[in-house]
Write a protein that holds these residues in place. Structure first.
Motif, PDB file in Angstrom:
ATOM      1  N   SER A 128     -26.903 -56.890 -16.959  1.00  0.00           N
ATOM      2  CA  SER A 128     -27.479 -58.219 -17.231  1.00  0.00           C
ATOM      3  C   SER A 128     -26.480 -59.312 -16.894  1.00  0.00           C
ATOM      4  O   SER A 128     -26.829 -60.342 -16.310  1.00  0.00           O
ATOM      5  CB  SER A 128     -27.902 -58.317 -18.706  1.00  0.00           C
ATOM      6  N   VAL A 129     -25.218 -59.076 -17.251  1.00  0.00           N
ATOM      7  CA  VAL A 129     -24.180 -60.052 -16.918  1.00  0.00           C
ATOM      8  C   VAL A 129     -23.933 -60.074 -15.412  1.00  0.00           C
ATOM      9  O   VAL A 129     -23.705 -61.132 -14.817  1.00  0.00           O
ATOM     10  CB  VAL A 129     -22.879 -59.726 -17.677  1.00  0.00           C
ATOM     11  N   VAL A 130     -23.976 -58.908 -14.784  1.00  0.00           N
ATOM     12  CA  VAL A 130     -23.821 -58.838 -13.329  1.00  0.00           C
ATOM     13  C   VAL A 130     -24.928 -59.623 -12.636  1.00  0.00           C
ATOM     14  O   VAL A 130     -24.678 -60.371 -11.677  1.00  0.00           O
ATOM     15  CB  VAL A 130     -23.824 -57.369 -12.857  1.00  0.00           C
ATOM     16  N   VAL A 131     -26.145 -59.494 -13.109  1.00  0.00           N
ATOM     17  CA  VAL A 131     -27.275 -60.235 -12.528  1.00  0.00           C
ATOM     18  C   VAL A 131     -27.066 -61.735 -12.676  1.00  0.00           C
ATOM     19  O   VAL A 131     -27.322 -62.511 -11.742  1.00  0.00           O
ATOM     20  CB  VAL A 131     -28.597 -59.805 -13.205  1.00  0.00           C
ATOM     21  N   LYS A 283     -15.421 -55.957  -9.120  1.00  0.00           N
ATOM     22  CA  LYS A 283     -15.835 -55.030  -8.063  1.00  0.00           C
ATOM     23  C   LYS A 283     -17.317 -54.705  -8.164  1.00  0.00           C
ATOM     24  O   LYS A 283     -18.023 -54.673  -7.150  1.00  0.00           O
ATOM     25  CB  LYS A 283     -15.015 -53.746  -8.150  1.00  0.00           C
ATOM     26  N   LEU A 284     -17.797 -54.456  -9.367  1.00  0.00           N
ATOM     27  CA  LEU A 284     -19.218 -54.141  -9.543  1.00  0.00           C
ATOM     28  C   LEU A 284     -20.092 -55.304  -9.092  1.00  0.00           C
ATOM     29  O   LEU A 284     -21.108 -55.101  -8.407  1.00  0.00           O
ATOM     30  CB  LEU A 284     -19.495 -53.797 -11.010  1.00  0.00           C
ATOM     31  N   CYS A 285     -19.709 -56.524  -9.460  1.00  0.00           N
ATOM     32  CA  CYS A 285     -20.493 -57.704  -9.059  1.00  0.00           C
ATOM     33  C   CYS A 285     -20.498 -57.862  -7.544  1.00  0.00           C
ATOM     34  O   CYS A 285     -21.541 -58.166  -6.948  1.00  0.00           O
ATOM     35  CB  CYS A 285     -19.918 -58.957  -9.708  1.00  0.00           C
ATOM     36  N   ALA A 286     -19.342 -57.669  -6.907  1.00  0.00           N
ATOM     37  CA  ALA A 286     -19.258 -57.831  -5.458  1.00  0.00           C
ATOM     38  C   ALA A 286     -20.141 -56.826  -4.742  1.00  0.00           C
ATOM     39  O   ALA A 286     -20.905 -57.175  -3.821  1.00  0.00           O
ATOM     40  CB  ALA A 286     -17.809 -57.693  -5.003  1.00  0.00           C
ATOM     41  N   ILE A 287     -20.066 -55.568  -5.139  1.00  0.00           N
ATOM     42  CA  ILE A 287     -20.851 -54.523  -4.486  1.00  0.00           C
ATOM     43  C   ILE A 287     -22.341 -54.746  -4.715  1.00  0.00           C
ATOM     44  O   ILE A 287     -23.161 -54.644  -3.777  1.00  0.00           O
ATOM     45  CB  ILE A 287     -20.420 -53.141  -5.005  1.00  0.00           C
ATOM     46  N   PHE A 288     -22.720 -55.064  -5.943  1.00  0.00           N
ATOM     47  CA  PHE A 288     -24.144 -55.262  -6.235  1.00  0.00           C
ATOM     48  C   PHE A 288     -24.685 -56.508  -5.538  1.00  0.00           C
ATOM     49  O   PHE A 288     -25.786 -56.478  -4.967  1.00  0.00           O
ATOM     50  CB  PHE A 288     -24.356 -55.373  -7.741  1.00  0.00           C
ATOM     51  N   THR A 292     -27.525 -56.386  -2.692  1.00  0.00           N
ATOM     52  CA  THR A 292     -28.796 -57.101  -2.858  1.00  0.00           C
ATOM     53  C   THR A 292     -29.062 -58.042  -1.700  1.00  0.00           C
ATOM     54  O   THR A 292     -30.187 -58.140  -1.200  1.00  0.00           O
ATOM     55  CB  THR A 292     -28.775 -57.892  -4.185  1.00  0.00           C
ATOM     56  N   LEU A 293     -28.020 -58.735  -1.234  1.00  0.00           N
ATOM     57  CA  LEU A 293     -28.162 -59.632  -0.087  1.00  0.00           C
ATOM     58  C   LEU A 293     -28.588 -58.863   1.159  1.00  0.00           C
ATOM     59  O   LEU A 293     -29.492 -59.293   1.894  1.00  0.00           O
ATOM     60  CB  LEU A 293     -26.829 -60.342   0.163  1.00  0.00           C
ATOM     61  N   ILE A 294     -27.963 -57.719   1.416  1.00  0.00           N
ATOM     62  CA  ILE A 294     -28.312 -56.911   2.583  1.00  0.00           C
ATOM     63  C   ILE A 294     -29.748 -56.415   2.484  1.00  0.00           C
ATOM     64  O   ILE A 294     -30.501 -56.405   3.476  1.00  0.00           O
ATOM     65  CB  ILE A 294     -27.332 -55.726   2.724  1.00  0.00           C
ATOM     66  N   PHE A 295     -30.161 -56.002   1.295  1.00  0.00           N
ATOM     67  CA  PHE A 295     -31.531 -55.522   1.097  1.00  0.00           C
ATOM     68  C   PHE A 295     -32.545 -56.624   1.381  1.00  0.00           C
ATOM     69  O   PHE A 295     -33.569 -56.393   2.029  1.00  0.00           O
ATOM     70  CB  PHE A 295     -31.691 -55.006  -0.335  1.00  0.00           C
ATOM     71  N   SER A 296     -32.263 -57.835   0.908  1.00  0.00           N
ATOM     72  CA  SER A 296     -33.191 -58.943   1.146  1.00  0.00           C
ATOM     73  C   SER A 296     -33.274 -59.292   2.622  1.00  0.00           C
ATOM     74  O   SER A 296     -34.349 -59.608   3.140  1.00  0.00           O
ATOM     75  CB  SER A 296     -32.761 -60.169   0.336  1.00  0.00           C
TER      76      SER A 296
END
Length: 362
Positions: A128-131, A283-288, A292-296
């Protein structure tokens, strides 16, 4: 996606520096000591150089069009079907990697500090914080990394000073020579993908301000992170010895338990885990976020923010079902993860190869 550039060289270097060693110190040095023994530091050095070179190669190609996103114009190079396939596979890799890192964290944090808390609740809270940070934008992520950089970097630079007494040891003679060339190659092969994950930066090139210095910044920050990893590895081997260190689940965290200030402050576990958690979170935020950007972009969706919550739910679900216990998770990493990661990371190299074969200029 157009951008005037909002990520400075310092911010890029800070994120890369933290990215290189944040989760590696906590979860991967232990298996490396067990498998490579005294040769582990050389595995880290060679793997770091090769992995960084692979990542910089793709990023330098993306810098040929510094104001355009590779996720958009890549279809003009390899064709729309191939480009979409590459983007979806790359997005899957980074989202799967997010789930893997999240599972590592919950396997460590819940039994140690939140024994009565369901693992699912902790995973949902973290994501939730990562989002929330991901929805703030790529630039906000790099600024957050810059803010954490001072605390994390200062701690790991000063940490060796507390173990000076352990440096006077005959083990140095063993560290200075290669013991097993086969093991050296095998473990180096597993380390290369750790650094190859930096290929994700080629999808956010338009956000960089100092594009001419990007490669230099990446090399400097990556090698500084490698220095931290090597120092940490040597401290573990010198302080515990390779046999004992190989049996510990989290030797780096066990090592920090011996740090104290004077006679009044002996237990620094809470402070140390907090500093480590900052690096893990970056690191988790950067990867996620970049996954997500690549998926979009693979689906030709202009704004990736609405996808963050659904994809975060997918990441949580994968992290829960990907293994039954930490031993099974470690078995997957040791047996097949390196080949799986290198294969998907290498997909981005198809763009410069095809562009060269077709004679496509910048």
């Amino acid at each position: 996606m157009k951008s005037n550039g909002t990520v400075t060289g310092l911010q890029l270097g800070a994120l890369t520096f933290i990215f290189i060693f944040s989760t590696t110190i906590a979860f991967l040095i232990g298996p490396l000591v067990k498998a490579a023994s005294f040769d582990g530091w050389l595995c880290i050095l060679i793997g770091g150089i090769v992995g960084t070179a692979i990542a910089v190669l793709s990023i330098r190609f993306a810098l040929r069009r510094p104001n355009s996103n590779l996720g958009e114009y890549g279809r003009k190079i390899v064709g729309s079907p191939v480009h979409t396939c590459i983007m979806l596979l790359t997005a899957f890799f980074y989202l799967h990697l997010s789930a893997y890192i999240l599972r590592e964290f919950t396997d460590f944090f819940v039994p140690s500090y939140l024994r009565q808390t369901p693992t699912l609740a902790v995973a949902v809270l973290v994501m939730s914080v990562v989002v929330a940070l991901t929805q703030s934008g790529i630039s906000a992520l790099f600024r957050f990394a810059q803010g954490c950089f001072i605390f994390i970097g200062l701690f790991f630079l000063l940490k060796p000073l507390f173990f000076v007494s352990a440096l006077d040891t005959p083990i140095w003679h063993e560290i200075a020579r290669v013991h097993n060339w086969k093991s050296l190659w095998t473990q180096t092969y597993t380390i290369i993908p750790w650094y190859g994950e930096l290929i994700m930066l080629c999808y956010v090139v338009p956000h960089f301000t100092s594009k001419q210095k990007t490669s230099r910044v990446l090399w400097i920050s990556s090698m500084l992170g490698t220095y931290i990893l090597i120092v940490e590895f040597l401290l573990i081997v010198l302080f515990f010895g390779p046999e004992l260190a190989g049996t510990l689940i989290y030797p780096a965290l066990d090592l920090t338990g011996f740090i104290h200030f004077g006679d009044f402050l002996y237990n620094l576990d809470a402070l140390i885990v907090s500093i480590w958690f900052m690096g893990f979170f970056v690191k988790l935020c950067a990867i996620f976020a970049i996954g997500t950007l690549i998926f979009s972009e693979a689906l030709s969706i202009k704004n990736y923010q609405p996808l963050t919550a659904p994809l975060a739910a997918v990441v949580v679900a994968i992290s829960i079902v990907m293994s039954r216990n930490p031993e099974e998770l470690a078995s997957f990493f040791n047996s097949s993860w390196s080949t799986f990661a290198l294969a998907l990371e290498s997909l981005t190299l198809l763009y410069p190869l095809v562009a060269w074969a077709r004679g496509i200029r910048a």
